[in-house]
Enzyme design. Structure first.
Site, PDB file in Angstrom:
ATOM      1  N   GLY A  91       0.578  -1.558   0.041  1.00 42.09           N
ATOM      2  CA  GLY A  91      -0.010  -0.316   0.110  1.00 42.09           C
ATOM      3  C   GLY A  91       0.821   1.187  -0.286  1.00 42.09           C
ATOM      4  NE  ARG A  94       9.382   5.473  -1.074  1.00 42.49           N
ATOM      5  CZ  ARG A  94      10.814   5.729  -1.934  1.00 42.49           C
ATOM      6  NH1 ARG A  94      12.171   6.330  -1.174  1.00 42.49           N
ATOM      7  NH2 ARG A  94      11.262   5.286  -3.192  1.00 42.49           N
ATOM      8  CE  LYS A 114      10.003   7.462  -5.171  1.00 41.47           C
ATOM      9  NZ  LYS A 114       9.720   7.436  -6.767  1.00 41.47           N
ATOM     10  CG  ASP A 126      13.563   5.586   5.974  1.00 43.63           C
ATOM     11  OD1 ASP A 126      12.854   4.869   5.766  1.00 43.63           O
ATOM     12  OD2 ASP A 126      14.661   6.044   6.143  1.00 43.63           O
ATOM     13  NE  ARG A 180       4.225  10.339  -7.856  1.00 46.37           N
ATOM     14  CZ  ARG A 180       4.864   9.073  -7.009  1.00 46.37           C
ATOM     15  NH1 ARG A 180       3.297   8.196  -6.607  1.00 46.37           N
ATOM     16  NH2 ARG A 180       5.403   8.121  -7.161  1.00 46.37           N
ATOM     17  CG  ASP A 253       2.988  -1.814  -6.237  1.00 47.47           C
ATOM     18  OD1 ASP A 253       3.222  -3.533  -7.452  1.00 47.47           O
ATOM     19  OD2 ASP A 253       3.568  -1.796  -6.232  1.00 47.47           O
ATOM     20  CG  ASP A 263       6.620   4.749  -7.696  1.00 43.30           C
ATOM     21  OD1 ASP A 263       6.955   5.452  -7.420  1.00 43.30           O
ATOM     22  OD2 ASP A 263       6.396   3.756  -7.109  1.00 43.30           O
TER      23      ASP A 263
END
Length: 452
Positions: A91, A94, A114, A126, A180, A253, A263
């Site tokens: 999912g 980040r 992102k 993280d 984005r 995904d 991405d």
């Protein structure tokens, strides 16, 4: 907040899906916020270009809500095949979607992030983004837009003042948060999650959302949805090839149902027409190699069809999937003709020209960007000798799409190979010198203007 009242058109369409599609999350509280890139071209399309830098940072680095759109950031839920292995434990790990706006053409656009912090799907990560990763995404999106590939836009990059540990580059490394602008973040994996959970009502709701908000159609017909996605993704695959681009991670995904590329992780542009060229060092089998990208995207769209079996029979889904190959063939022909700068003609002659170009590029190993620069307008220089006779003959008598009058044509081809990417980053990393990035973005946009 100063916005362009004619261009700023907020929306909240995502909320109509209901809580089962996302989780409200809080952005990270970054120790610093240094604005490194703001895309005024993209900002003007959604009416946020009048923002001062201070206001920009507040909304795109601290994530104060934009007026009249989503009240809080939302981490989207989805599953996906990653290198052909199904993973139900992913999912937005980040990133999140924090606003929806209509652009100048009326399209519903998402503002997504992102590196904005951890979410329920971060697992052991993280939730951060390296500054280098953000710079690379700027370069990828600018280059792809100039080369006529449907792509997300990098709206903003803000350095966030944290030192990150990463195993694949010297640590600690600088951190950043990226925003984005994308025509939806609904993925094939969004549908896969609902099929996995056998949630028919949510599946129909999602189909209706996509058809209405992203394609401008009414209803919740799964076959119509698949038809549209097949067409858009076939075009995406074709334009990747014409651009010489290798995404690197074409997992389900990472495939948007609007056929818009997004991405960018281990992307590269291929120097030559090498079907085996890969972008990701961890793609040991070459699953997402340059020449296998149409196959990879088709496979992902097959997973959408499998998910839609929750609602409909198999036969019409197979019929829709079977359209991918011929649509890809038509789209790659048009994409290469566009980059050659010649008008379409007889379909058989067009296909023969494109096949000749692909063979010559593969056999002679002439750099992709060099060839398309030299041949733009249908005039192949005399220096192209052995191996190019078939292309020269196929170009004879072609009508140019545009004249070589832009100043770009008096220089050298604009490329985006890995050595230049690393050199641009090195100047930022070592001297905090952003001039090479600024100059490259300007050069890419000049190329885009010339090609258009």
């Amino acid at each position: 907040m100063p916005t362009d009242p004619q261009a700023y058109r907020p929306a909240t369409a995502l909320l109509t899906l209901g809580e089962g599609f996302f989780d409200p999350v809080a952005p990270a509280d970054f120790p610093e916020t240094h604005l490194r890139f703001r895309n005024q071209r993209a900002a003007a399309e959604i009416g946020v270009d009048p923002l001062t830098d201070e206001e920009w940072i507040r909304h795109f680095g601290r994530f104060d809500p934009l007026p009249d759109t989503l009240p809080a950031p939302l981490a989207l839920r989805y599953h996906g095949h990653q290198f052909r292995s199904y993973n139900p434990d992913i999912g937005d790990g980040r990133g999140f979607t924090f606003a929806q706006l209509h652009d100048a053409s009326g399209r519903l656009m998402d503002l997504g992030t992102k590196g904005s912090g951890t979410t329920p799907y971060s697992r052991s990560g993280d939730g951060r983004l390296t500054l280098k990763g953000g710079v690379r995404e700027i370069l990828a999106t600018e280059m792809l837009q100039a080369l006529n590939v449907p792509t997300s836009r990098t709206l903003s990059l803000i350095e966030s003042g944290e030192a990150l540990a990463r195993g694949d580059e010297p640590s600690p490394t600088r951190s950043a948060v990226l925003v984005r602008l994308s025509h939806s973040h609904v993925r094939i994996g969004t549908f896969q999650r609902l099929a996995y959970e056998q949630d028919e009502s949510a599946m129909r709701r999602l189909i209706g959302y996509v058809l209405h908000n992203l394609y401008g159609e009414d209803g919740d017909d799964p076959i119509r949805l698949l038809d549209l996605v097949v067409a858009r993704t076939a075009t995406l695959a074709a334009r990747y090839m014409a651009a010489g681009f290798v995404h690197g991670v074409l997992n389900s995904d990472n495939i948007n149902v609007t056929g818009e590329s997004f991405d960018y992780g281990p992307w590269r542009f291929a120097p030559t027409w090498d079907p085996a060229f890969t972008a990701a060092y961890f793609d040991y089998q070459g699953l997402y190699a340059f020449g296998r990208q149409p196959e990879a995207i088709h496979w992902d769209v097959m997973q959408l069809a499998v998910s839609l079996r929750l609602l409909v029979d198999t036969e019409p889904l197979i019929a829709a999937l079977d359209r991918f190959a011929p649509l890809y063939g038509e789209a790659v022909t048009q994409a290469i003709l566009w980059r050659l700068g010649v008008m379409p003609g007889d379909p058989d002659a067009d296909r023969s020209l494109v096949q000749a170009v692909e063979r010559a590029l593969r056999d002679t190993e002439v750099p992709i960007d060099r060839f398309f620069f030299d041949a733009f307008g249908g005039r192949l220089p005399d220096a192209y000798g052995t191996g190019w006779t078939e292309v020269r003959d196929a170009l004879a008598g072609r009508t140019a799409r545009g004249e070589r009058v832009h100043p770009y044509w008096s220089g050298a081809p604009c490329s985006m190979l890995i050595d230049e990417v690393e050199a641009i980053w090195a100047r930022i990393d070592q001297d905090d010198d952003w001039s090479a990035l600024d100059a490259k973005v300007a050069a890419i946009r000049a190329m885009g203007d010339a090609l258009a």
